[in-house]
Design an enzyme around this catalytic site. Structure first.
Site, PDB file in Angstrom:
ATOM      1  N   LYS A 132     -55.632  97.680  31.116  1.00 13.75           N
ATOM      2  CA  LYS A 132     -55.534  98.103  32.743  1.00 13.75           C
ATOM      3  C   LYS A 132     -55.267  98.982  33.152  1.00 13.75           C
ATOM      4  O   LYS A 132     -55.093  99.483  34.492  1.00 13.75           O
ATOM      5  CB  LYS A 132     -54.021  96.715  32.956  1.00 13.75           C
ATOM      6  CG  LYS A 132     -54.159  95.827  32.985  1.00 13.75           C
ATOM      7  CD  LYS A 132     -53.284  94.229  33.275  1.00 13.75           C
ATOM      8  CE  LYS A 132     -53.783  93.112  33.349  1.00 13.75           C
ATOM      9  NZ  LYS A 132     -52.825  92.497  32.254  1.00 13.75           N
ATOM     10  N   LYS A 186     -67.196  82.075  27.980  1.00 10.46           N
ATOM     11  CA  LYS A 186     -66.099  81.588  27.943  1.00 10.46           C
ATOM     12  C   LYS A 186     -65.725  81.404  29.978  1.00 10.46           C
ATOM     13  O   LYS A 186     -66.581  82.092  30.577  1.00 10.46           O
ATOM     14  CB  LYS A 186     -64.863  82.373  27.841  1.00 10.46           C
ATOM     15  CG  LYS A 186     -64.144  81.550  27.595  1.00 10.46           C
ATOM     16  CD  LYS A 186     -62.408  81.956  25.930  1.00 10.46           C
ATOM     17  CE  LYS A 186     -61.495  82.243  27.077  1.00 10.46           C
ATOM     18  NZ  LYS A 186     -60.459  82.862  26.784  1.00 10.46           N
ATOM     19  N   LYS A 199     -63.903  83.861  32.748  1.00  7.35           N
ATOM     20  CA  LYS A 199     -64.355  85.196  32.649  1.00  7.35           C
ATOM     21  C   LYS A 199     -65.080  86.198  33.736  1.00  7.35           C
ATOM     22  O   LYS A 199     -64.511  87.156  34.272  1.00  7.35           O
ATOM     23  CB  LYS A 199     -65.485  85.194  31.731  1.00  7.35           C
ATOM     24  CG  LYS A 199     -64.957  85.716  30.711  1.00  7.35           C
ATOM     25  CD  LYS A 199     -65.019  86.699  28.813  1.00  7.35           C
ATOM     26  CE  LYS A 199     -64.643  86.682  28.420  1.00  7.35           C
ATOM     27  NZ  LYS A 199     -65.489  86.570  26.303  1.00  7.35           N
TER      28      LYS A 199
END
Ligand code: TRP
Length: 328
Positions: free
Chosen positions: A112, A195, A198
């Site tokens: 992040k 997935k 996502k």
């Protein structure tokens, strides 16, 4: 023996089919036999500074969706993290046992920080401490986690162990990851990229209207068709079959599998059937979500009752921790 289970979700969007088959159906089973705490981690989502007006409505959305999916406030404790001020206090206390060096090394933090270099705030750094608090505040035995959360859970065990050692106690249970194993169905996205959820545009949400579901399924990635018998399916086709296996009946799946193997499959037909069966699965949930969202009184009651139960459990923990640390 009854086990304590804790799971949190950040209120960042609506639940999709992947959340439903990945987590919800398992939570519904777990709540029957365990002491379960399912909560909405609104404090956690503050690390990225969401729009304040959106945050509250997202919290309400997720709560309504949880209940519509079958999480039962009578069986499990369903609550909003920020309602439980004991969590803030325990977070402060646990921070004294979280070292800067290990926090800076956390994979999610580094990720992040790299992606948002202008918002490397202290809340982001101590995100794992808040998550550890969520878990330890109820002395959880198990936490159902995906791969991306495993490191956080490992840190939680470290804090628990460190605390126990420091104060000469065995007060905190060391929580284990709960692996659904065989039962965990991973729902792929519609764009062949992995997935569901996502990336944008690859998810079907539980609240999607039938016509949106049809549109999304129609747009799912395919190719110009198979021309030879018994070919292995490319990923993006396998994905459609994977979704079909959870929403359609076995004979329907078999039918399309046979067509594939005989190289007679028409993707248009496959998609039409798939969309129809997804709609059949989600329609009752969607209508429940809408009913619940229209009933503010019901939601407020659920929120209050959940908070009361969560607070009872949390206040026991915080009292003991204060005592152990020498805070009055
Ligand atoms: N960090 C989790 C996620 O992003 C959400 C979360 C917060 C959580 N507190 C938790 C999950 C406690 C399990 C237990 O998915």
């Amino acid at each position: 023996m009854q086990k304590t289970v804790v799971s949190g979700i950040r209120p960042t969007g609506n639940l999709h089919l992947g959340n439903y088959y990945g987590a919800m159906v398992n939570f519904i089973k777990m709540q029957e036999e365990n002491r379960c705490f399912f909560f909405i981690a609104d404090w956690h989502s503050l690390t990225t500074h969401p729009d304040p007006t959106m945050l509250h409505s997202n919290v309400k959305n997720v709560l309504a969706e949880y209940i519509a999916c079958g999480l039962d406030p009578q069986k499990a404790t369903i609550y909003i993290q920020s309602d439980i001020k004991e969590i803030a206090e325990l977070y402060l206390l646990l921070n004294m046992h979280a070292y800067l060096g290990e926090l800076e090394k956390t994979v999610s933090f580094k990720d992040k920080a790299r992606k948002n270099p202008n918002n490397v705030n202290a809340g982001l750094l101590t995100y794992p401490v808040l998550m550890a608090t969520d878990i330890l505040v109820h002395n959880a035995d198990f936490v159902p986690v995906g791969k991306d959360q495993e490191q956080h859970l490992e840190m939680t065990r470290n804090y628990a162990q460190r605390f126990n050692n420091k104060y000469g106690t065995d007060f905190f249970t060391l929580p284990q990851p709960f692996n659904f194993g065989q039962e965990l169905i991973k729902i792929p996205g519609l764009d062949g990229s992995g997935k569901m959820g996502k990336s944008e545009g690859n998810a079907i949400y539980l609240i999607d209207e039938p016509k949106d579901i049809e549109k999304k399924v129609k747009r799912a990635l395919t190719d110009s068709g198979v021309t030879e018998f018994n070919q292995p399916k490319p990923d993006y086709i396998e994905n459609l079959f994977t979704i079909m296996k959870v929403v359609s009946s076995p004979d329907v799946v078999q039918h399309f599998d046979d067509l594939w193997n005989r190289a007679e499959i028409r993707y248009g037909d496959l998609k039409k059937q798939l969309a129809e069966d997804i709609i059949k699965t989600t329609a009752p949930i969607r209508s429940k979500i809408n009913d619940i969202k229209a009933n503010d009184e019901f939601l407020s009651r659920i929120i209050e009752e959940g908070a009361d139960k969560a607070r009872q459990s949390a206040s026991k923990t915080i009292k003991e921790v204060r005592k152990l640390m020498g805070v009055r």
